[in-house]
Design a protein around this motif. Structure first.
Motif, short mmCIF file in Angstrom:
data_model
loop_
_atom_site.label_atom_id
_atom_site.label_comp_id
_atom_site.label_asym_id
_atom_site.label_seq_id
_atom_site.Cartn_x
_atom_site.Cartn_y
_atom_site.Cartn_z
N SER A 180 0.80 -1.23 0.00
CA SER A 180 0.00 0.00 0.00
C SER A 180 0.83 1.27 0.00
CB SER A 180 -0.93 0.00 1.21
OG SER A 180 -1.84 -1.07 1.16
N GLY A 181 2.16 1.12 0.04
CA GLY A 181 2.99 2.32 -0.08
C GLY A 181 3.99 2.56 1.01
N GLN A 182 4.01 1.74 2.09
CA GLN A 182 5.04 1.93 3.11
C GLN A 182 6.42 1.75 2.49
OE1 GLN A 182 4.55 -0.12 6.85
NE2 GLN A 182 6.75 -0.17 7.22
N LYS A 183 7.33 2.65 2.81
CA LYS A 183 8.65 2.61 2.21
C LYS A 183 9.41 1.39 2.71
CE LYS A 183 12.85 5.39 1.54
NZ LYS A 183 12.99 4.84 0.18
N ALA A 184 10.04 0.70 1.78
CA ALA A 184 10.83 -0.48 2.12
C ALA A 184 11.91 -0.68 1.06
CB ALA A 184 9.95 -1.72 2.21
N ASP A 185 13.12 -0.92 1.52
CA ASP A 185 14.22 -1.29 0.63
C ASP A 185 14.54 -2.77 0.73
OD1 ASP A 185 14.79 1.47 -0.15
OD2 ASP A 185 15.55 1.71 1.89
N PHE A 186 14.27 -3.32 1.90
CA PHE A 186 14.54 -4.73 2.18
C PHE A 186 13.38 -5.27 3.00
CE2 PHE A 186 15.79 -7.74 5.46
CZ PHE A 186 16.44 -8.73 4.74
N ALA B 160 14.00 -10.32 0.65
CA ALA B 160 14.17 -9.80 -0.70
C ALA B 160 14.46 -8.31 -0.66
CB ALA B 160 12.91 -10.05 -1.54
N VAL B 161 15.16 -7.85 -1.69
CA VAL B 161 15.35 -6.42 -1.91
C VAL B 161 14.20 -5.94 -2.77
CG1 VAL B 161 16.87 -4.67 -2.91
CG2 VAL B 161 17.85 -6.67 -1.78
N THR B 162 13.62 -4.81 -2.44
CA THR B 162 12.52 -4.28 -3.23
C THR B 162 13.06 -3.56 -4.47
OG1 THR B 162 12.46 -2.12 -2.14
CG2 THR B 162 11.21 -3.92 -1.11
#
Length: 340
Positions: A81-87, A247-249
């Motif tokens: 839904s849009g929460q920032k994530a890099d990993f 996983a990496v996004t």
């Protein structure tokens, strides 16, 4: 018996935490990148130790972390839904594939990450009060009259889905039919006295005094003992291998990729081991404080079920057991009044 669901008060370790871990940025040695790490509720202590080690490497210099922990399904949906994530590190593969479908994780995440994307393993265990006053030795003891079960809720928690499939699988592994497995799960949920939102909340509920047995990850049982909780745990003869994917996004930068690669090094896997996880890298061994036998912490169960071999993979298991309308577990929870 009557069903009384008690939701544990969330602790500061659980929920969506906006934490900057491992100190402030030291941009002198690196790019000063920030990795937004989003994970399920249980690996926080391991990750924070691993982050400290990573920041001492050439690739990790100047890198800082922002962390968010909570129920696996909720965390996955938040990123969708849009929460920032890099990993991301979830307790279910399906929580990663949700993000693949949303174009937030590349379809080749398993090969890109290595080790089929699995960063740490565990097994489903039964946590009991010190001295095991209810004499619980295996799955069949959980459905006896007067035994109160604590487990996270399958509606929100990946850990609960592992637990529930392990409970189902023990019936089949012992030669039972699916009808008998349904009967077992029906009584299992009738005996539930607390179904919190996450595995960590379930541990908090149990150590706060609810129930007689906690169905949980082996690493959670070990962590509880490391923290001085007065509990024992049993690795059932039939249990399920828990595989936790990472996983990496698609928005993750080089630092997130380097961090993910670092997770499969011996130093990082050794930290997972110390936190009670079974390493996925060969040769990583050592004593584990809090294990039943610290020098031999991870016994091989008599029957170790796997999602791939015994349930046809997570896509098939999710549809059969947890479909929101027709899943076997969904319908049993509705029938027993334990769906919320």
């Amino acid at each position: 018996m009557g069903i009384k669901l008690k939701t544990a008060v969330a602790t500061s370790l659980v929920g969506v935490l906006g934490l900057t871990a491992c100190g402030g940025a030291d941009t002198a040695g690196g790019k000063g990148e920030v990795i937004d790490l989003v994970a399920y509720s249980t690996p926080q202590i391991a990750f924070q130790k691993i982050e400290t080690l990573f920041k001492k490497t050439d690739e990790g210099k100047g890198v800082t972390f922002k962390e968010s922990y909570g129920p696996s399904g909720d965390q996955s949906r938040a990123v969708e839904s849009g929460q920032k994530a890099d990993f991301v590190n979830f307790s279910l593969e399906s929580d990663v594939t949700r993000l693949v479908d949303a174009k937030k994780v590349d379809a080749d995440w398993k090969t890109a990450t290595g080790h089929d994307g699995i960063v740490a393993d565990s097994v489903v265990v039964l946590v009991v009060r010190k001295g095991n006053p209810k004499k619980i030795e295996g799955w069949d003891d959980l459905i006896k009259p007067g035994v109160g079960i604590v487990s996270p809720n399958p509606a929100s928690s990946g850990g609960a889905r592992w637990n529930t499939l392990a409970a189902w699988g023990h019936v089949i592994a012992n030669g039972g039919t699916e009808a008998e497995a349904k009967d077992y799960l029906t009584q299992y949920f009738k005996n539930a006295v607390s179904l919190p939102g996450s595995a960590r909340d379930a541990l908090t509920s149990f150590t706060s005094g609810n129930g007689d047995v906690l169905v949980s990850y082996e690493n959670e049982a070990i962590l509880a003992r490391q923290k001085g909780e007065d509990v024992d745990y049993i690795v059932p003869d039939q249990t399920l291998l828990i595989e936790t994917p990472a996983a990496v996004t698609t928005s993750g930068g080089q630092a997130a990729k380097d961090f993910t690669k670092f997770l499969f090094t011996e130093p990082a896997q050794a930290e997972f081991l110390k936190s009670g996880y079974r390493p996925v890298v060969d040769g990583v061994t050592g004593d584990v404080e809090g294990a039943n036998d610290p020098s031999d912490p991870f016994p091989t169960p008599k029957t170790l079920l796997t999602i791939a071999k015994d349930f046809g993979g997570w896509d098939a298991a999710k549809k059969k057991f947890f479909d929101e309308e027709n899943g076997i577990v969904t319908l049993i929870q509705i029938a027993t009044g334990t769906s919320e």
